[in-house]
Design a protein around this motif. Structure first.
Motif: not given
Length: 253
Positions: A199-217
């Motif tokens: 159940i942590t998977h959906p928020d992990c997807e959001l984190l990855v999208s947010k980090a990538q949008a911020a230019g984080v490797h």
């Protein structure tokens, strides 16, 4: 029993036991700080110690394990700042490029919250590695609804009760409590491991999208059909994840 070729020590750091595990031979400036999970109310487990031993052996880094106080004695407002202070001191001594932070589940929340606060102090860590992290303690993501009936490990009522003890009155949307709400700009390299039945998977997807949008490797390891904390389990998928983790943490940023 401690595997051949490793040594372990412990000292008091700000009132907490701080363990250090490393190879007996050789020296290195690389440090990994590992924050264990356990819903903020459970102590470090044998599977988590096995991960620490493997990372020390395979990366050659010195792995530091702070045994932070559990809720309700330990809270987000007291534990996270002390983790930040530990990371800050290590970065000042060895260089931030030689310091990484790793956390699983509740420890993943502490790790990311601390990494974001340290970034605000102008120290960017070599790696932030999260294993099935708790990212939004409100657990309000609607995508969790479909996953929860099949998640045999985590359920929201128990998590919310523990999270209330941990946040101790802090708002659920404060990054020190729920790092998903933090600004990801300027965060160092980020790696996330999670199973699709968790159940942590959906928020992990959001984190990855947010980090990538911020230019984080960002590297995102999604394991089909895997449960919470699968990288710690004695299964083929877990062993593969641990090998990958060691490769990342043993590499230059």
């Amino acid at each position: 029993m401690l595997p051949r070729g490793l040594e372990i020590g412990v000292e008091q750091d700000g009132g907490w036991p701080l363990y250090e595990v490393a190879r007996s031979a050789g020296s290195t400036e690389r440090r990994i700080v590992y924050l264990h999970g356990g819903t903020w109310i459970n102590q470090i487990s044998p599977l988590q110690w096995q991960l620490v031993l493997k990372l020390a052996a395979d990366t050659g880094s010195r792995v530091l394990v702070p045994i932070y106080p559990l809720a309700p004695q330990g809270t987000a407002g007291t534990v996270v700042p002390q983790v930040v202070d530990l990371l800050r001191r290590l970065a000042a001594t060895y260089g931030a490029g030689n310091v990484s932070v790793l956390g699983d589940s509740a420890g993943g929340q502490i790790a990311l919250s601390a990494a974001l606060l340290l970034r605000d102090l102008q120290a960017v860590l070599a790696h932030t590695v999260l294993i099935c992290p708790a990212l939004d303690l409100s657990l309000s993501n609607p995508a969790i609804d479909a996953l929860e009936p099949n998640d045999k490990w985590l359920v929201r009522p128990g998590l919310r009760a523990a999270a209330d003890l941990w946040r101790d009155g802090l708002r659920l949307d404060e990054p020190i409590v729920s790092p998903l709400f933090g600004n990801m700009d300027g965060l160092g390299p980020l790696t996330v491991f999670v199973g699709t039945r968790d159940i942590t998977h959906p928020d992990c997807e959001l984190l990855v999208s947010k980090a990538q949008a911020a230019g984080v490797h960002t590297i995102f390891h999604q394991a089909p059909g895997m449960v919470h904390l699968y990288p710690l389990l004695p299964i083929p998928e877990g062993r593969a994840a641990r090998r990958t983790m060691a490769e990342i943490l043993g590499s230059d940023p």
